[in-house]
Design a protein around this motif. Sequence first.
Motif, mmCIF file in Angstrom:
data_model
loop_
_atom_site.group_PDB
_atom_site.id
_atom_site.type_symbol
_atom_site.label_atom_id
_atom_site.label_comp_id
_atom_site.label_asym_id
_atom_site.label_seq_id
_atom_site.Cartn_x
_atom_site.Cartn_y
_atom_site.Cartn_z
ATOM 1 N N THR A 61 0.984 -1.257 -0.181
ATOM 2 C CA THR A 61 -0.131 0.270 -0.162
ATOM 3 C C THR A 61 0.834 1.072 -0.056
ATOM 4 O OG1 THR A 61 -0.004 -0.047 2.279
ATOM 5 C CG2 THR A 61 -2.179 -1.094 1.083
ATOM 6 N N GLY A 105 1.498 2.551 -3.307
ATOM 7 C CA GLY A 105 0.420 3.010 -4.028
ATOM 8 C C GLY A 105 -0.392 1.765 -4.817
ATOM 9 N N GLU A 159 -4.239 1.664 -4.551
ATOM 10 C CA GLU A 159 -5.294 2.521 -5.479
ATOM 11 C C GLU A 159 -5.206 1.902 -6.894
ATOM 12 O OE1 GLU A 159 -3.836 6.294 -4.942
ATOM 13 O OE2 GLU A 159 -4.969 6.882 -3.404
ATOM 14 N N SER A 215 -7.531 -1.178 -7.149
ATOM 15 C CA SER A 215 -8.771 -0.477 -7.180
ATOM 16 C C SER A 215 -9.161 -0.120 -8.591
ATOM 17 C CB SER A 215 -8.990 0.460 -5.955
ATOM 18 O OG SER A 215 -10.327 0.964 -6.030
ATOM 19 N N TYR A 216 -8.274 0.891 -9.012
ATOM 20 C CA TYR A 216 -8.711 1.600 -10.328
ATOM 21 C C TYR A 216 -8.654 0.416 -11.430
ATOM 22 C CZ TYR A 216 -6.937 6.028 -8.186
ATOM 23 O OH TYR A 216 -6.926 7.075 -7.418
ATOM 24 N N PRO A 220 2.685 3.129 -9.578
ATOM 25 C CA PRO A 220 1.690 4.018 -8.844
ATOM 26 C C PRO A 220 2.176 4.777 -7.590
ATOM 27 C CG PRO A 220 1.310 1.817 -8.225
ATOM 28 C CD PRO A 220 2.606 1.846 -9.237
ATOM 29 N N LYS A 250 3.522 7.583 -5.026
ATOM 30 C CA LYS A 250 3.543 8.795 -4.811
ATOM 31 C C LYS A 250 4.919 9.078 -4.175
ATOM 32 C CE LYS A 250 -1.326 9.206 -3.710
ATOM 33 N NZ LYS A 250 -2.288 9.508 -2.486
ATOM 34 N N ASN A 255 2.421 7.764 -11.608
ATOM 35 C CA ASN A 255 1.781 8.713 -11.015
ATOM 36 C C ASN A 255 2.260 10.202 -10.779
ATOM 37 O OD1 ASN A 255 0.238 9.982 -8.613
ATOM 38 N ND2 ASN A 255 0.240 7.948 -7.511
ATOM 39 N N ASP A 279 -5.598 10.320 -10.788
ATOM 40 C CA ASP A 279 -6.971 9.742 -10.125
ATOM 41 C C ASP A 279 -7.544 8.696 -11.116
ATOM 42 O OD1 ASP A 279 -7.810 11.148 -12.332
ATOM 43 O OD2 ASP A 279 -8.360 12.791 -11.021
ATOM 44 N N LYS A 280 -8.522 8.310 -10.812
ATOM 45 C CA LYS A 280 -9.197 7.138 -11.425
ATOM 46 C C LYS A 280 -9.645 7.616 -12.917
ATOM 47 C CE LYS A 280 -12.766 4.536 -9.777
ATOM 48 N NZ LYS A 280 -13.861 4.038 -9.389
#
Length: 423
Positions: A256, A259, A262, A265-266, A320, A322, A343, A364-365
């Motif tokens: 996590t 990233g 996310e 999920s995306y 992904p 950050k 990202n 973002d998505k």
Amino acid sequence: MRKRKIAITVQRYGKNVNGGAEVFARMIAEKLIETYDVTILTSRALDYHTWKPELPEGTTIENGVTIKRFNHKPKASEKKIHHLKRSYRGRHLYQKFYRFLGRPKWYLKLFPTAEYHDKYGIQWLEHQGPTTYGLVQYIKENENTYDAFIFITYLYYPTAAGLLTVPHKSIFIPTMHDEQPAYFPIFQKTMAAPKSLLFLTASEQKFSQGLFKIDHIKQAVASVGVDPVSDVKDNTVIEKFGINGKYIVYVGRIDTAKGCGEMLSYFTDYLKDTGNAVTLVLAGKNMMDAVNHPNIKYVGFVSDEEKEQLIKHAEALIIPSKHESLSLVVLESFACKVPVMANQLCDVLKDHIELSNGGWLFEDKNSFYKALNDVMANVDNTQKGLNGYNYVMNNFTWDHVLNTYNELIDYVINANKMELTNE
């Protein structure tokens, strides 16, 4: 002629260690042994989540590099670390007000505990781990054995405690980025301590110069060299992992903090919303609950050769995170002429993509969907891959990197000789 002796301290080390800073340390060490007598000072750990001492204590040799591993305790509980982190930040109103006023000395007379002292920072580092007391003691006792010490990654006990033991002989590679611990007072001290600072990117240097008082320290920017990669693709690697059709690949620690939550999920939402046939292949140690989906494939920890082939066959690499100070895997993907989805919220990744025009950015998505749609529609994939390749070949050469190391090592050695002469 005697080779000059260099000690490199890093929290974990070895061919079976999966982590950006650790892989970077291995690449640098294996290049420097051509000119220097290099010794790695490190822990026995493979897993940074637990710091379980799995590797044997003592001296070994790997790919020509001497490695000294020191014993340490397993990591403290996350609850204890979190509690200490919150305390260390200063949760009380009088502590926050002290920082707001700019830390005036008169305020400390009224509230002596408003400022946290070095011992609290060391305490946090000891809980963070790996608490290699023997490593630091070895540096103390063998300071004169080595001509220079290189410390990699600011966040861990071996670097911070070791650096503060021999600051006058130190080259510090902080791999600094904008995250909560970077603002802890202890790192003001460690960043101001070394004889020289080496940043992996201009973005890292700019961030550090804005946060720390380091103008008095000699600084340079250099990361790694990237060797040209063969265009040959080996289908047996893809067959081995049962990968069919188009896919994008993630390479690194599945965590996590990187990233990956996310990203997963995306990606699952993208599949549901678009119906596009694409697979996400994840290569690396999984530190999260696995997502059970037919279009998500975990292949585990892979060899360097397998990693290269997984990237070569992919439509794109995705990263992904950050928080990156370099991102070796982006450079490796570019060397394979494979574009990258990255990202945008990470300045280093944003710079790589914008300076190279070698891929797509998302934050973002919606922007993730757009980037992946472009990848699937093959919108300039080949050209972006070539752009990334040219960016790497023009900016990341071993000659430049090793010349920078030679200059900094010479600087540290000569500065110490001068100081000894003046005494």
